[in-house]
Design a protein around this motif. Structure first.
Motif: not given
Lengths: 204, 206
Positions: B84-89, B115-125, B131-142
């Motif tokens: 799920g979503y991951c904040s900076y913290k 994958i693309n921010g989901g419902m937190y697409w405009d969240s500031y944190n 995949e910008d911050y760590m490599p990902v082998d498999m995404y499961v969408n939903g």
């Protein structure tokens, strides 16, 4: 009680929101006096919440203190305005221990300085250096666009609204064409029928 | 019609045993086969997707029949699920945890938020692309993926491991500077969280 508050604090902003919820708006300078009065004389001993609303157009923050009686039957909202620029207020953490963490939260999200609060460290953010995020001059979308990258859409990505409109128009045109063709066929048929009738008439 | 959902999954797993293409190097093949049949998943949940993990691992969906089970510490785990979503913290902790895991290690990311921010697409944190911050082998969408989807994701991951394609940890080592740069861009120069074992005791607590 309301009469006394009105008289003593020279305010008309007293409102009965529900039969167990009251609201009073007063000047910041009289806030401590009022809360101490409610606490000591009317048994409003619990501080439920301190909330803040950002009135950017008027240039102030509205701080609301929610107090509840010991029997949990009555709640009092005390609203006061503080200046938005260089926002600061005196702490309530000595009267109510729970105010400490509420004020810490407000300090983090709105940048209000609570004088006398021992610990105003960040609560849920970490190393935040920008404008406090809940102040209304903080533009979330701009921040996101500047600091984070979005995934580009797929190549076959289409604007859903435009696409739906286009498909609907196509469907409608198709339907109309079919209708027109049907009408034409019927007209042709009736024409043919008339011709036939005429032929029959001629034959006679 | 025969109802064979679980049997189908089992078949998918064992299907490549008989396929000829996977027998390039029998030692590698055997190693990969062992790896994919004993996946230890770190007991770590971030965001709302963590709620879908208990049913996946317990008797209702029973991931253990596919060789997928929990591991208590990062050093014993093969897979980390970013659920799920991951904040900076959270990202700070995820990176720290990921770097503690030993090779080979794999990352499974759940939900549209990773994958693309989901419902937190405009969240500031909240970060938008994991995949910008760590490599990902498999995404499961939903939002959120049901345990069936998570199992499906695991099966796909197992297939990649079996074929020797899943190698994100190598990617992390090779492109460490790229990842570090992105991490520093959102987390500041000090990426690791600054607490010690008794961090809650001093400095006026939390």
């Amino acid at each position: 009680m309301f009469k006394e508050i009105k008289k003593r604090f020279a305010t008309d902003d007293v409102e009965v929101k529900r039969n167990d919820l009251y609201k009073v708006g007063i000047k910041y300078s009289r806030l401590f006096e009022l809360i101490h009065m409610l606490k000591d004389e009317y048994e409003y001993r619990t501080l439920n919440a301190i909330t803040c609303t950002d009135w950017i157009e008027e240039g102030h923050f509205a701080l609301t203190y929610m107090l509840t009686t010991e029997d949990r039957k009555h709640t009092f909202m005390i609203q006061t305005m503080i200046n938005r620029e260089d926002a600061h207020a005196k702490t309530f953490s000595h009267e109510f221990k729970q105010a400490q963490i509420m004020e810490r939260d407000l300090h983090e999200m709105y940048g209000i300085d609570f004088i006398g609060n021992e610990n105003l460290k960040e609560l849920s953010l970490e190393n935040w250096v920008h404008t406090p995020p809940l102040r209304r001059e903080f533009d979330t979308l701009e921040f996101v666009n500047n600091n984070l990258t979005f995934r580009e859409g797929r190549d076959d990505n289409v604007d859903t609204k435009a696409e739906t409109k286009r498909l609907r128009a196509l469907k409608k045109a198709e339907k109309e064409a079919a209708k027109k063709a049907k009408e034409e066929a019927e007209a042709q048929k009736s024409k043919d029928g008339k011709l036939k009738d005429e032929e029959i008439k001629d034959g006679k | 019609m025969e109802h064979n959902g679980f049997i189908q999954e089992q078949k998918t797993l064992e299907g490549d045993l008989n396929s000829d293409t996977s027998h390039k190097n029998s030692v590698d093949f055997l190693m990969n086969w062992f790896r994919k049949r004993s996946i230890f998943v770190l007991a770590y949940g971030t965001g709302c997707g963590a709620i879908e993990m208990p049913p996946t691992f317990t008797s209702r969906y029973d991931a253990e029949r596919l060789g997928i089970r929990g591991a208590a510490t990062p050093r014993q785990a093969d897979v980390i699920i970013v659920s799920g979503y991951c904040s900076y913290k959270t990202l700070r902790r995820i990176i720290r945890t990921y770097e503690q895991m030993s090779n080979p290690k794999y990352v499974l990311a759940l939900g549209s938020c990773t994958i693309n921010g989901g419902m937190y697409w405009d969240s500031y944190n909240t970060i938008k692309k994991l995949e910008d911050y760590m490599p990902v082998d498999m995404y499961v969408n939903g939002c959120m993926p049901r345990p069936e989807s998570i199992l499906e994701g695991f099966l796909a991951l197992q297939k990649e491991i079996g074929e020797g394609k899943a190698s994100s940890w190598q990617k992390y080592e090779e492109n460490y500077e790229f990842y570090r740069k992105n991490q520093e861009a959102v987390l500041g120069e000090k990426v690791e969280p600054s607490y010690d074992a008794d961090w809650y005791l001093y400095d006026v607590g939390l």
